[in-house]
Design an enzyme around this catalytic site. Structure first.
Site, mmCIF file in Angstrom:
data_model
loop_
_atom_site.group_PDB
_atom_site.id
_atom_site.type_symbol
_atom_site.label_atom_id
_atom_site.label_comp_id
_atom_site.label_asym_id
_atom_site.label_seq_id
_atom_site.Cartn_x
_atom_site.Cartn_y
_atom_site.Cartn_z
ATOM 1 N N HIS A 69 0.806 -1.234 0.000
ATOM 2 C CA HIS A 69 0.000 0.000 0.000
ATOM 3 C C HIS A 69 0.840 1.288 0.000
ATOM 4 O O HIS A 69 0.732 2.153 0.862
ATOM 5 C CB HIS A 69 -1.129 0.009 1.027
ATOM 6 C CG HIS A 69 -0.794 -0.077 2.496
ATOM 7 N ND1 HIS A 69 0.219 0.611 3.093
ATOM 8 C CD2 HIS A 69 -1.416 -0.748 3.481
ATOM 9 C CE1 HIS A 69 0.209 0.369 4.389
ATOM 10 N NE2 HIS A 69 -0.761 -0.459 4.642
ATOM 11 N N HIS A 86 -5.701 -7.622 14.979
ATOM 12 C CA HIS A 86 -5.802 -6.420 14.132
ATOM 13 C C HIS A 86 -6.540 -6.815 12.852
ATOM 14 O O HIS A 86 -6.277 -7.868 12.287
ATOM 15 C CB HIS A 86 -4.374 -5.938 13.866
ATOM 16 C CG HIS A 86 -4.195 -4.879 12.845
ATOM 17 N ND1 HIS A 86 -5.103 -3.889 12.609
ATOM 18 C CD2 HIS A 86 -3.156 -4.640 11.996
ATOM 19 C CE1 HIS A 86 -4.642 -3.089 11.656
ATOM 20 N NE2 HIS A 86 -3.470 -3.532 11.260
ATOM 21 N N GLU A 142 -6.690 -5.308 9.751
ATOM 22 C CA GLU A 142 -6.233 -5.018 8.381
ATOM 23 C C GLU A 142 -6.066 -6.322 7.595
ATOM 24 O O GLU A 142 -5.670 -7.353 8.134
ATOM 25 C CB GLU A 142 -4.921 -4.214 8.396
ATOM 26 C CG GLU A 142 -4.638 -3.624 7.023
ATOM 27 C CD GLU A 142 -3.566 -2.517 7.013
ATOM 28 O OE1 GLU A 142 -2.905 -2.307 8.033
ATOM 29 O OE2 GLU A 142 -3.416 -1.885 5.953
ATOM 30 N N ASP A 148 -4.132 -7.773 5.587
ATOM 31 C CA ASP A 148 -2.958 -8.654 5.534
ATOM 32 C C ASP A 148 -2.975 -9.660 6.691
ATOM 33 O O ASP A 148 -2.231 -10.639 6.672
ATOM 34 C CB ASP A 148 -1.636 -7.858 5.509
ATOM 35 C CG ASP A 148 -1.552 -6.767 6.559
ATOM 36 O OD1 ASP A 148 -2.597 -6.233 6.964
ATOM 37 O OD2 ASP A 148 -0.421 -6.441 6.965
ATOM 38 N N HIS A 183 -1.644 -0.733 14.607
ATOM 39 C CA HIS A 183 -1.605 0.390 13.735
ATOM 40 C C HIS A 183 -2.992 0.895 13.335
ATOM 41 O O HIS A 183 -3.118 1.896 12.626
ATOM 42 C CB HIS A 183 -0.752 -0.043 12.510
ATOM 43 C CG HIS A 183 -1.123 0.373 11.157
ATOM 44 N ND1 HIS A 183 -1.489 -0.476 10.151
ATOM 45 C CD2 HIS A 183 -1.162 1.616 10.643
ATOM 46 C CE1 HIS A 183 -1.723 0.202 9.055
ATOM 47 N NE2 HIS A 183 -1.536 1.461 9.303
ATOM 48 N N ASP A 221 1.214 -5.468 14.334
ATOM 49 C CA ASP A 221 2.116 -4.672 13.495
ATOM 50 C C ASP A 221 3.295 -4.094 14.288
ATOM 51 O O ASP A 221 4.330 -3.747 13.695
ATOM 52 C CB ASP A 221 1.359 -3.500 12.865
ATOM 53 C CG ASP A 221 0.562 -3.917 11.645
ATOM 54 O OD1 ASP A 221 0.857 -4.984 11.069
ATOM 55 O OD2 ASP A 221 -0.347 -3.169 11.246
ATOM 56 N N TYR A 249 9.949 0.485 8.600
ATOM 57 C CA TYR A 249 8.575 0.125 8.970
ATOM 58 C C TYR A 249 7.994 1.164 9.931
ATOM 59 O O TYR A 249 6.868 1.638 9.768
ATOM 60 C CB TYR A 249 8.590 -1.271 9.631
ATOM 61 C CG TYR A 249 7.230 -1.866 9.810
ATOM 62 C CD1 TYR A 249 6.687 -2.715 8.867
ATOM 63 C CD2 TYR A 249 6.461 -1.555 10.930
ATOM 64 C CE1 TYR A 249 5.418 -3.262 9.036
ATOM 65 C CE2 TYR A 249 5.206 -2.085 11.105
ATOM 66 C CZ TYR A 249 4.692 -2.942 10.148
ATOM 67 O OH TYR A 249 3.440 -3.466 10.304
ATOM 68 N N HIS A 297 4.889 -9.233 11.099
ATOM 69 C CA HIS A 297 5.728 -9.109 9.895
ATOM 70 C C HIS A 297 7.191 -9.271 10.295
ATOM 71 O O HIS A 297 7.637 -8.666 11.290
ATOM 72 C CB HIS A 297 5.576 -7.731 9.238
ATOM 73 C CG HIS A 297 4.191 -7.406 8.788
ATOM 74 N ND1 HIS A 297 3.596 -7.981 7.680
ATOM 75 C CD2 HIS A 297 3.267 -6.546 9.294
ATOM 76 C CE1 HIS A 297 2.379 -7.472 7.524
ATOM 77 N NE2 HIS A 297 2.157 -6.614 8.496
HETATM 78 FE FE1 FEO Z 1 -1.809 -2.802 9.791
HETATM 79 FE FE2 FEO Z 1 0.179 -5.535 8.929
HETATM 80 O O1 FEO Z 1 -1.380 -4.468 8.990
#
Ligand code: FEO
Length: 397
Positions: free
Chosen positions: A24, A78, A80, A82, A145, A164, A191, A224
């Protein structure tokens, strides 16, 4: 290949996304990973899922450890996509009546992502979930996040599942900080600068809260990149420093150019800064990705932006960068603008307005019509020197 066992009965069942280049709007030349964690105790919990297109790999990884139908609890730190993109597939596999533990806002946001009605369990701050020999607890971490973000903590293992937080976009077989070594830190910094900088004040409060709680953290498992098991304090200390945005004697000089005139000015300004002992590199926006420039902004004292004037406005790449940086709201910088133009010459003024909106301490802009001659390059050099002196006066050597 059986998933990596991080601690007894705790597995990373996530996947590497080797080929993603743009997350993104953030460049990811080394890909990323979507980590998900399976805890096998008397009860079994799965923490987070992965991007939709990797659902089969996630389920196959779980199957290498247990029958997915044995999973008792789904935990979503979370929403989002991903991390939730394959949630529907996973729920179908493990049983759609199984509870999904998430924050209150997580329950709301997941319902807005997934058509199916699931058995959402909105956790209270500090609520405990016994898995038998071990216990999970939950901590709200709004805006790290997303508003729905939370951390999950496995008490007996002193293991923090941080979503995140503390992550890095990095795909690799080196899944631990002690295996990969210090080379992971620039990825962690990038990041932070591109995903979390906007929320720096909240991160400082979060670190303070964790410190006051006396929460022992032996291992940090982000969603991640690599897991911090050797020295989790190192990434916590880095987050503390990055959140404070403590600057170095450093300037970011970012520009685009049409016929090399703004470029010549950029090089002369950089030389002036360097002459004052300031770390600087001219960053051409058709060579450097906005997210790499932003990483440099994080610990720079000055942000100097150059653009030619195109059709009475900014060059598009410069507009793109300014929009991106404004969203991340860096603070405490000196701002300056410059550029070459043909006839109207609005660009430096427009840049200054954008930097002023970030409350940067502004230097009056400079501009040059058409091609800079020796005199105007000398003016650019002195412009750089003056900014360098201002940085040196404010940042200890
Ligand atoms: Fe805020 Fe890895 O997604």
């Amino acid at each position: 290949m059986k998933p990596i066992e991080i601690a007894k009965g705790v597995y990373d069942v996530g996947v590497n996304d080797w080929n993603i280049e743009d997350f993104h709007g953030y460049s990811t030349p080394l890909g990323t990973s979507y980590n998900a964690f399976l805890i096998v105790d008397e009860k079994i919990a799965l923490i987070d899922t992965v991007k939709k297109e990797f659902a089969d790999q996630l389920i196959a990884n779980i199957e290498r450890v247990i029958d997915p139908r044995k999973i008792d609890y789904m935990i979503s730190n979370h929403t989002e996509m991903d991390h939730s993109g394959s949630l529907a597939r996973v729920m179908h596999r493990i049983g759609e009546d199984k509870p999904i533990y998430c924050s209150k806002l997580g329950a709301k946001n997941l319902a807005l992502h997934l058509p199916q009605r699931y058995n959402y369990h909105a956790v209270q701050e500090g609520e405990k979930l016994s898995l038998g020999k071990r216990t999970l607890t939950f901590m709200e971490t709004r805006m790290v996040h997303w508003p729905d973000s939370m951390f999950t903590y496995l008490i007996e293992e002193q293991m923090l599942f941080s979503s995140d937080g503390f992550g890095q976009h990095y795909a690799g077989f080196e899944k631990f900080d002690d295996v990969i070594g210090h080379v992971i830190m620039p990825h962690a910094k990038k990041y932070f600068a591109n995903i979390l900088l906007l929320y720096a004040p909240l991160i400082l409060k979060l670190i303070d809260k964790v410190t006051q709680m006396g929460l022992a953290i032996k291992t940090i498992c982000p969603d991640h990149g690599v897991i911090w098991r050797k020295d989790p304090g190192k990434i916590i200390a880095a987050y503390d420093q990055w959140s404070r945005q403590t600057p170095k004697r450093k300037a970011v000089l970012v520009y685009d150019t049409m016929w090399h005139s703004t470029e010549r000015m950029a090089e002369a300004i950089a030389a002036g800064l360097s002459a004052e002992g300031i770390q600087v590199r001219p960053m051409y926006l058709r060579k450097w990705h906005r997210s790499d420039v932003m990483t440099e902004v994080l610990d720079a004292k000055a942000v100097i932006v150059g653009s030619p004037t195109l059709n009475n406005g900014l060059f598009p790449t410069v507009s793109d960068f300014l929009t991106y940086m404004k969203g991340l709201k860096p603070v405490g910088k000196i701002g300056a603008a410059f550029g070459s133009h043909g006839w109207s010459g609005e660009a430096p003024k427009l840049i200054s307005q954008e930097l002023e909106s970030l409350q940067f301490e502004m230097v009056a802009p400079i501009r040059r019509q058409f091609v800079p001659d020796g005199k105007s390059l000398e003016e650019s050099y002195e412009f750089g020197r003056a900014i360098g002196q201002r940085i040196a006066a404010q940042v200890p050597a």
